[in-house]
Write an enzyme that holds these catalytic residues in place. Structure first.
Site, short mmCIF file in Angstrom:
data_model
loop_
_atom_site.label_atom_id
_atom_site.label_comp_id
_atom_site.label_asym_id
_atom_site.label_seq_id
_atom_site.Cartn_x
_atom_site.Cartn_y
_atom_site.Cartn_z
CD GLU A 1 4.58 -3.24 -0.61
OE1 GLU A 1 5.63 -2.49 -1.46
OE2 GLU A 1 4.14 -2.56 -0.77
CD GLU B 1 7.07 3.73 -2.91
OE1 GLU B 1 5.27 3.32 -2.90
OE2 GLU B 1 7.83 2.67 -2.27
#
Length: 849
Positions: free
Chosen positions: A321, A299
């Protein structure tokens, strides 16, 4: 007016008409238990005279005002608001009531069973900020966001900007946040409730002090290991700021553990939300501890790649991602104590990628995303795991220094903007000198996984006379790709009393064609074990030559290097799934070699695969005897393991999950009541629930036992564990009751739904699921249309009676697919379910030979 499934064409048309400056959003969270008042003022420019729409999923709209003129409420249909006759400069105000959810989408509302406190958090990716405020819901219409929140005065209120001092008025207060930097709407955030908070800070590379915050529910706060989490965060900051050559782009960094979260975490700018499973109230495996660190840094990497620079459209979701997967893994390996993170990546991420890439739904890494339903189902093993693996291959191809230099240039050039894949490749070509167009075409625009095999010839003395790497591809996806890979030679270490297999030679080569000769290895003595893709640089399934396979089968446990060992585990698993190795042989191989495995994720992954083999891959006539063998062996391994070790803990957990005989259940009951003990093993709250579920699997407890356990642990975790255990009972009645509880009502929260489906599929008696097979197909389309995406996906996969793994289920699934051609996203999930059954039948057939 179209429904809530925004298409790419619609988004492109809207982008051509509209540019957004700011959203000024006021949310009143004091208006009731079901809805909240949402007032949005949007400032934007448009092509004069044009028409478009703004997204707003609402219960009711009270007013719509465009440039000072009140519009007829007929322009709002509960999903979109039609905007006609736009001016060049526009101000739109929408006042509406929006709904809280219990599905983990939009603004989720949770009531803590421990103390009755209310906790809220937002989850907006992919298209759910529109559940909270009126918004042009697409990533390339970036803007600044100014949030004002009215809430109980004793709450914590967190958003992307630093939390201001509230204006208190009796029991309520108003927080007006400063405008955010330019963001896409899906990374904005609101978290509110009586969260406990722990604060710290760090110094950024540009000298700024960055405030840090850790938030959790009050009833969980005692378990937050704040010093460790802050330490990993600081290590990640230092690593990324150096490697990206770009200071952290936001003002503060809050990390919030929120209840009933659907994913591991979400990269809201400066306000990251995490699943509460990362707050450890009981002992967890080292695999979970390591995964939490990877998630924290995943993150954090998104703050640059995704938040600062954002994809134009969801076809580049993979890049967002995949970059975070790759970046977090290398950061964990190089900046923290988890130095074997690449072994973990190989064991978990790559096995996920290879599995996903062999499904009928596989797709190129750069997928075609026509609409929001396409992107929802694309949060998969291709987008995350294959993409991350391909990026690792790209790094090997261009070189690590050139890669980081290209990334740094990319951030500087495109800060606060939106990009496409080509923008990154341009920078990598500049820094590496490598031409990447062809590489991109072969790796990113085609689907499927290649298989690499060694072809070795030797003379009578064992000297290699010919060495080649053979590359093949699946018939449906015939692309032959370039690979940068290493080949390792492993020999038995004569100085090692245990007979360790250690690397004696390594060569790194490029493989381009169906056959690549490796003259560097000619003239060397053939070792005990030849390992293609040593160090795991390439993305490909690996096969062993006949001699190496024999050594691996007998001595896998003796391979000294954890990553090499994991690659061999993965190779043997792939060969089993492809019916090249008998399932029963794989069971024996695991049980003979697993006792001394040192890497927690390798252990966890392999034991999970062992359970699938025992329940679905061995021929049905061997199923019960295999389950007995596995259970007996796991209990023996648990008793023999080092006291208090991660291995002991995992063997007990999997023993509980796979127990099948009276002696197994007697052992579990002994652990539960304390009459049986293992040195170093504490039967804490969560392990006690797992043992109880294991006893439910054998029908050795009653519903009242679960009720008593829940009374002793009436927490969110306890409620989920109780739901799992109730659905695990092996009777037809219990499986039908679990099915009905999810299908007949939409009141259960996302986590209870998910827990119930896990228990529903947890069975040693798959025949108990036969009675719900027809009900599954009869209800499937209706559930897809009536439930939110998060719930519908969980039900489509979780209620599928996969443990049956028989021809009847295969045929029923094929019949449903033939009869329902009109629901693409749902068909994809069902086709993946079918692929699992078809593979199981092939492997069962091989096992029966």
């Amino acid at each position: 007016m179209p429904g809530d499934n925004l298409t790419r064409v619609e988004a492109q048309k809207r982008k051509a008409l509209v540019a957004v400056s700011n959203y000024d959003i006021t949310l009143d969270l004091t208006t009731g238990e079901e809805t909240f008042r949402s007032t949005t003022v949007v400032t934007f420019t448009a092509t004069a005279g044009a028409s478009t729409f703004i997204d707003a999923i609402t219960r009711s709209v009270h007013s719509v005002t465009l440039n000072g003129k009140s519009l007829d409420l007929g322009v709002a249909d509960g999903v979109r608001i039609q905007l006609d006759g736009l001016a060049q400069n526009n101000v739109l105000t929408v006042v509406a009531d929006a709904e809280y959810t219990n599905t983990g989408e939009g603004l989720h509302r949770f009531v803590d069973p421990v103390d009755g406190e209310i906790y809220l958090y937002s989850q907006f990716e992919v298209p759910d900020s529109r559940r909270v405020f009126a918004v042009f819901e697409q990533p390339d219409l970036k803007a600044t966001f100014t949030f004002t929140v009215i809430a109980p005065a004793y709450w914590q209120v967190v958003s992307n900007s630093p939390t201001p001092d509230p204006l208190v008025d009796g029991d309520t207060a108003t927080w007006r946040f400063a405008p955010t930097p330019i963001l896409s709407s899906y990374v904005t955030a609101l978290v509110a409730g009586p969260y406990a908070v722990i604060r710290s800070e760090l110094t950024s590379r540009d000298g700024r002090t960055i405030p840090l915050g850790l938030f959790s529910r009050k009833s969980l706060s005692q378990y937050v290991d704040d010093e460790y989490i802050f330490e990993k965060t600081r290590q990640g900051f230092a690593y990324f700021e150096e490697k990206f050559d770009y200071a952290y782009p936001f003002e503060k960094y809050d990390q919030l553990f929120v209840p009933e979260f659907n994913a591991g975490a979400m990269e809201n700018a400066g306000a990251i939300t995490f699943t509460e499973s990362y707050v450890f109230r009981s002992k967890v495996t080292d695999a979970v501890k390591e995964r939490r660190v990877v998630t924290i840094l995943h993150e954090l990497a998104h703050m640059w790649f995704g938040d600062l620079v954002t994809m134009k459209w969801w076809n580049d979701l993979w890049l967002n991602e995949s970059f975070a997967e790759w970046a977090s893994t290398i950061a964990v390996a190089e900046a923290t104590e988890w130095t074997e993170a690449w072994t973990t990546f190989q064991a978990m991420e790559k096995s996920w990628a290879y599995r996903q890439d062999q499904l009928p739904s596989t797709h190129p890494v750069v997928a075609t995303i026509n609409d929001l339903e396409d992107v929802q189902v694309n949060f998969d093993g291709i987008t995350y795991a294959k993409g991350g693996s391909v990026l690792k291959q790209l790094v090997a191809w261009v070189g690590i220094d050139a890669f980081f230099a290209g990334v740094a240039a990319y951030f500087k050039k495109h800060a606060n903007g939106n990009t496409e894949l080509s923008d990154l490749l341009v920078e990598l070509e500049n820094t590496s000198g490598r031409e990447l167009t062809e590489w991109s075409k072969l790796w990113l625009e085609t689907a499927g996984v290649n298989t690499l095999r060694p072809e070795i010839e030797t003379d009578d003395s064992g000297t290699i006379t010919t060495f080649a790497v053979l590359q093949s591809a699946a018939a449906d996806y015939p692309t032959i790709r370039p690979h940068r890979l290493a080949i390792g030679f492993y020999d038995i270490d004569s100085d090692s009393a245990e007979g360790k297999l250690s690397r004696s030679h390594r060569v790194e080569i490029d493989v381009h064609d169906e056959r690549t000769n490796v003259p560097e290895l000619v003239g060397l003595h053939k070792p005990a074990l030849v390992l293609l893709n040593d160090d795991d640089l390439a993305y490909a399934k690996i096969r062993l030559d006949e001699d190496s396979l024999a050594i691996a089968t007998e001595q896998l446990r003796n391979i000294e290097n954890p990553l090499a060992r994991s690659i061999v585990w993965g190779s043997l698993w792939d060969a089993t799934r492809d019916a090249e190795i008998k399932a029963s042989d794989y069971v024996g191989l695991v049980l003979a070699n697993i006792a001394t495995e040192t890497e927690s994720t390798t252990l966890r992954t392999t034991l999970s695969q062992l359970g699938l083999v025992a329940k679905q891959y061995v021929t049905p006539v061997k199923r019960q005897s295999t389950l007995q063998l596995v259970g007996d062996s796991l209990w023996q391994l648990a008793q023999a393991a080092e006291a208090g070790s991660d291995s002991q803990f995992q063997f007990v957990k999997f023993f509980a999950h796979l127990a099948s005989t009276d002696s197994h259940f007697t052992a579990l009951q002994g652990l539960r009541d304390g009459s049986t003990t293992l040195d170093g093993l504490d039967i804490d709250t969560d392990l006690r629930w797992e043992i109880l579920e294991g006893l439910a699997l054998g029908n050795k407890i009653t519903a009242s036992d679960i009720d008593q356990a829940l009374a002793a642990d009436n927490t969110a975790n306890g409620q989920q564990a109780a739901a799992r255990a109730r659905a695990t009972f092996p009777t037809v009645e219990s499986k039908e009751a679990a099915f009905s509880s999810l299908v007949d009502s939409d009141k259960l929260s996302n986590t209870i739904v998910r827990a119930t489906t896990i228990g529903y599929q947890h069975t040693n008696e798959p025949s108990a699921l036969a009675s719900v097979m027809d009900r599954y197909f009869d209800n499937l389309t209706g559930l897809w249309k009536s439930r939110s995406y998060a719930i519908a996906e969980t039900l489509a996969v979780g209620l599928y009676p996969a443990p049956l793994a028989n021809a009847e289920l295969r045929d029923a699934t094929r019949s449903w697919l033939e009869a329902n051609p009109e629901v693409p996203a749902l068909r994809r999930l069902v086709s993946e379910n079918l692929a699992g059954v078809e593979r199981a039948l092939r492997v069962q057939e091989r096992d029966a030979e």
